[in-house]
Design a protein around this motif. Structure first.
Motif, short mmCIF file in Angstrom:
data_model
loop_
_atom_site.label_atom_id
_atom_site.label_comp_id
_atom_site.label_asym_id
_atom_site.label_seq_id
_atom_site.Cartn_x
_atom_site.Cartn_y
_atom_site.Cartn_z
N TYR A 101 1.55 -1.14 33.16
CA TYR A 101 1.61 -0.10 34.19
C TYR A 101 2.91 0.67 34.04
N LEU A 132 -1.70 -2.12 41.67
CA LEU A 132 -2.84 -2.65 40.93
C LEU A 132 -3.76 -3.45 41.84
N PRO A 146 4.45 -2.44 40.67
CA PRO A 146 3.16 -2.25 40.00
C PRO A 146 2.05 -3.09 40.60
N THR A 199 -4.38 1.63 32.73
CA THR A 199 -2.96 1.81 32.47
C THR A 199 -2.71 2.21 31.02
#
Lengths: 380, 307
Positions: A375, A231, A227, A288
């Motif tokens: 996420y 991100l 994740p 998210t």
């Protein structure tokens, strides 16, 4: 056994490169990122005047001596005051102030001239309607300077000894309705924070929901990624956009609005990095949580409004109730406004800014962690 | 040495609220095999495939995919699986080349540029590499997506209705490529609606309402269904169809062009039922049941089970 590495630079870079390309192709959004600061600059910078002049003022002249007259004349000559009314009684003056017919009432008390000549430091009372502190602050400041200069001519000969003392007159200012003081050149530096909050949160708020809506999330999730690679990979390109906005506003502040820049610009740019990252993290985290771009947009607005209202940009921070101040202290914009104003106007150095920088940093870490946890690694 | 089975899962289950999308499905697919995954819309094919490649968390089930635990090691499975989504899901605002480069970076493919170049030339898209993927026609998007899925040299390809909306010529080329890749040892699980495609698979798995109803080669599926089918030609077939439908012993009546296929799993009962109609102008003849007859029968019976 083979393990997925905790962070892969290659994959991180894959996301960064992709985001840059997409940003370049999406002219509309990119245009908005430049257009918003320009529009705000024009609106806030030109339409809103934080240093208004020709403010309606009244005088309550109880003194019959010549120095009282001199002061009145000086106030009339100042560009800040439009001395159009003269009152006989305090009640009249109070009523005019209350009903907004005048913004200032200058009280020159009885025996002012005599006390002045005796060196008794007579008091002058300036009553001000300070509902809008920006409107009164500069005028009050101007009056202080004016008082000292105006009497230069009168204080001659045997009275010259009065000049050397730190002020022959004591000016007492009563800002009515709002005790909050003044912030000079408030708006333009503050705009930097406001524009960044608005655009950074929106743009990243759309980042993941856009992938979900176009179906590319399915491909992205079917690839081996962590994740945080996604991100942070999505945050980095917009940091550059943020810096474009910061530069734009700084240039306008310097060359169009003549905002004084006392402190270090590199320090400001460094501080802006933390602030930009914090806002991007908010957007990513919203992204998210939201199921689609419309929801992400709504959440961005939900974050932007309190930032605008509670940060001290629109209203004086210390004028708010305690609970609102507490809320405001959480918001990165509150601290960033102090950073920008501190550096530009007061010449604050890094040490002075630490109390403002750690809350932004903490906010960044918490929000990004939240986003990382939120996420969705699956389509569930 | 990895096991012979590329996919070996038992009891895979996925619920969405009250709906059981996939209900205890067992599936074994050997390495190098092309397994056709058949079922009507909404039967759970996509959900099952997504569970295999870690896109959805399974609510139940166990097993292995390419030797990795399908529940706990989905991140590792992703390295060796290519997943072709039903809808084109690469970046339409990236060019063909940029999409391939993105994929290559994401999988950390060594010699990235060479790999992308080779892929472009194999696709015959070298000249169009700077074209936006979104501007490609359906068939070309399809080929790009397949190429992108193959870039990291996966061992298993999961294809979700890969030929939907692709013209017959492109479909044939597509299947020829699948077969040549399978010959090199790649395993395929291909969800499809098309019976002609089903016949090109080594093995079939038929799923309906989340339940696996039949597996095996197409011959095995046909044999196990034990379906008797008669075809009938003649005038006024629609009226005949109405007369036949619902008669005891007749399980399905389906129109195929100028003929009707009348099928049942009970041969004797079927012959009794059609006896009154076996007269001119109708021409009756027993035929071999096709996959389609079998699948429609399976679908109908799964409805009956439900009711």
């Amino acid at each position: 056994m083979k393990q997925l590495p905790f962070f892969s630079v290659t994959r991180f870079f894959a996301i960064v490169a992709k985001e840059f390309i997409q940003m370049r192709r999406d002219r509309m959004t990119f245009g908005m990122m430049i257009g918003i600061p320009l529009m705000q600059l024009i609106l806030f910078g030109f339409a809103i005047n934080s240093d208004p002049k020709h403010l309606p003022a009244a005088i309550l002249l109880a003194d019959r001596g010549s120095q009282g007259r001199t002061l009145m004349q000086a106030a009339k000559n100042s560009a800040y005051f439009d001395l159009s009314q003269e009152f006989e009684t305090t009640a009249e003056a109070e009523a005019a102030l209350l009903h907004g017919r005048t913004q200032f009432v200058l009280n020159i008390p009885e025996n002012f001239s005599r006390k002045l000549l005796r060196g008794e430091k007579p008091a002058l009372l300036m009553e001000a309607d300070a509902t809008d502190p920006a409107a009164t602050g500069n005028a009050v400041a101007a009056l202080r300077a004016l008082l000292n200069n105006a009497l230069q001519n009168d204080l001659k000969g045997p009275l010259a000894f009065l000049k050397g003392s730190p002020g022959p007159i004591e000016l007492i200012v009563h800002p009515h309705y709002n005790p909050e003081g003044v912030t000079q050149y408030n708006i333009v530096p503050g705009l930097m924070g406001v524009v960044l909050t608005l655009t950074m949160v929106i743009i990243t708020g759309l980042a993941i929901t856009r992938e979900t809506e176009s179906g590319t999330m399915e491909t992205l999730l079917s690839m081996p990624t962590r994740p945080f690679e996604v991100l942070i990979g999505k945050i980095i390109p917009y940091i550059f956009v943020g810096y474009v906005q910061v530069s734009l506003i700084l240039l306008a502040a310097r060359f169009i609005f003549n905002v004084p820049m006392v402190g270090s610009i590199p320090l400001l740019l460094a501080c802006a990095l933390i602030f930009i990252a914090a806002n991007l993290a908010v957007g990513i985290t919203f992204s998210t949580i939201a199921r689609n771009q419309r929801q992400a947009m709504q959440m961005a607005m939900f974050f932007f409004l309190p930032s605008l209202l509670l940060s001290g940009f629109m209203f004086p921070f210390r004028g708010m109730p305690h609970w609102a101040q507490t809320l405001g202290e959480i918001l990165p914009l509150t601290h960033f406004l102090r950073v920008v104003r501190g550096i530009l106007l007061k010449g604050s150095d890094f040490g002075d800014l630490i109390p403002e920088l750690w809350p932004i940093s903490l906010f960044l870490v918490l929000v990004l962690t939240g986003g990382g946890l939120r996420y969705r690694k699956t389509l569930d | 040495m990895p096991t012979e089975l590329a996919i070996d899962v038992q009891g895979m289950t996925k619920r969405f609220g009250a709906l059981v999308a996939v209900d205890g499905v067992d599936l074994q697919v050997k390495r190098g095999e092309i397994c056709g995954f058949l079922g009507p819309n909404g039967s759970g094919k996509t959900t099952f495939i997504r569970m295999l490649c870690g896109l959805l968390r399974a609510d139940g089930g166990s097993g292995h995919c390419l030797g990795y635990n399908v529940i706990t090691e989905s991140e590792l499975i992703k390295f060796e699986v290519g997943y072709l989504t039903q809808r084109f899901s690469f970046y339409e605002d990236l060019t063909i080349q940029e999409n391939l480069e993105f994929v290559a970076r994401m999988y950390g493919i060594p010699g990235r540029q060479a790999a992308v170049r080779e892929c472009l030339s194999r696709l015959g898209l070298v000249d169009r590499r700077i074209q936006l993927a979104g501007k490609l026609s359906g068939g070309w998007k399809q080929r790009l997506a397949l190429a992108a899925c193959l870039l990291h040299q996966p061992k298993l390809l999961l294809l979700d209705e890969p030929t939907a909306g692709v013209d017959p010529k492109a479909r044939r080329d597509f299947w020829n490529e699948i077969h040549s890749l399978a010959a090199q040892g790649l395993t395929f699980l291909i969800a499809t609606h098309y019976m002609d495609e089903a016949e090109r698979c080594h093995r079939l798995a038929f799923i309906s309402k989340g339940k696996l109803l039949a597996t095996g080669s197409s011959d095995q599926v046909l044999a196990r269904a034990n379906l008797t089918t008669w075809s009938v030609r003649g005038p006024q077939l629609l009226a005949l169809s109405n007369d036949l439908t619902g008669l005891p012993g007749i399980e399905q009546v389906v129109a195929f062009g100028n003929t009707l296929h009348v099928s049942s799993s009970q041969q004797a009962a079927l012959e009794r039922a059609i006896a009154p109609f076996r007269k001119p102008p109708y021409i009756w003849q027993p035929i071999e049941s096709g996959l389609e007859d079998v699948f429609i029968r399976l679908m109908d019976s799964s409805h009956t089970v439900e009711a």
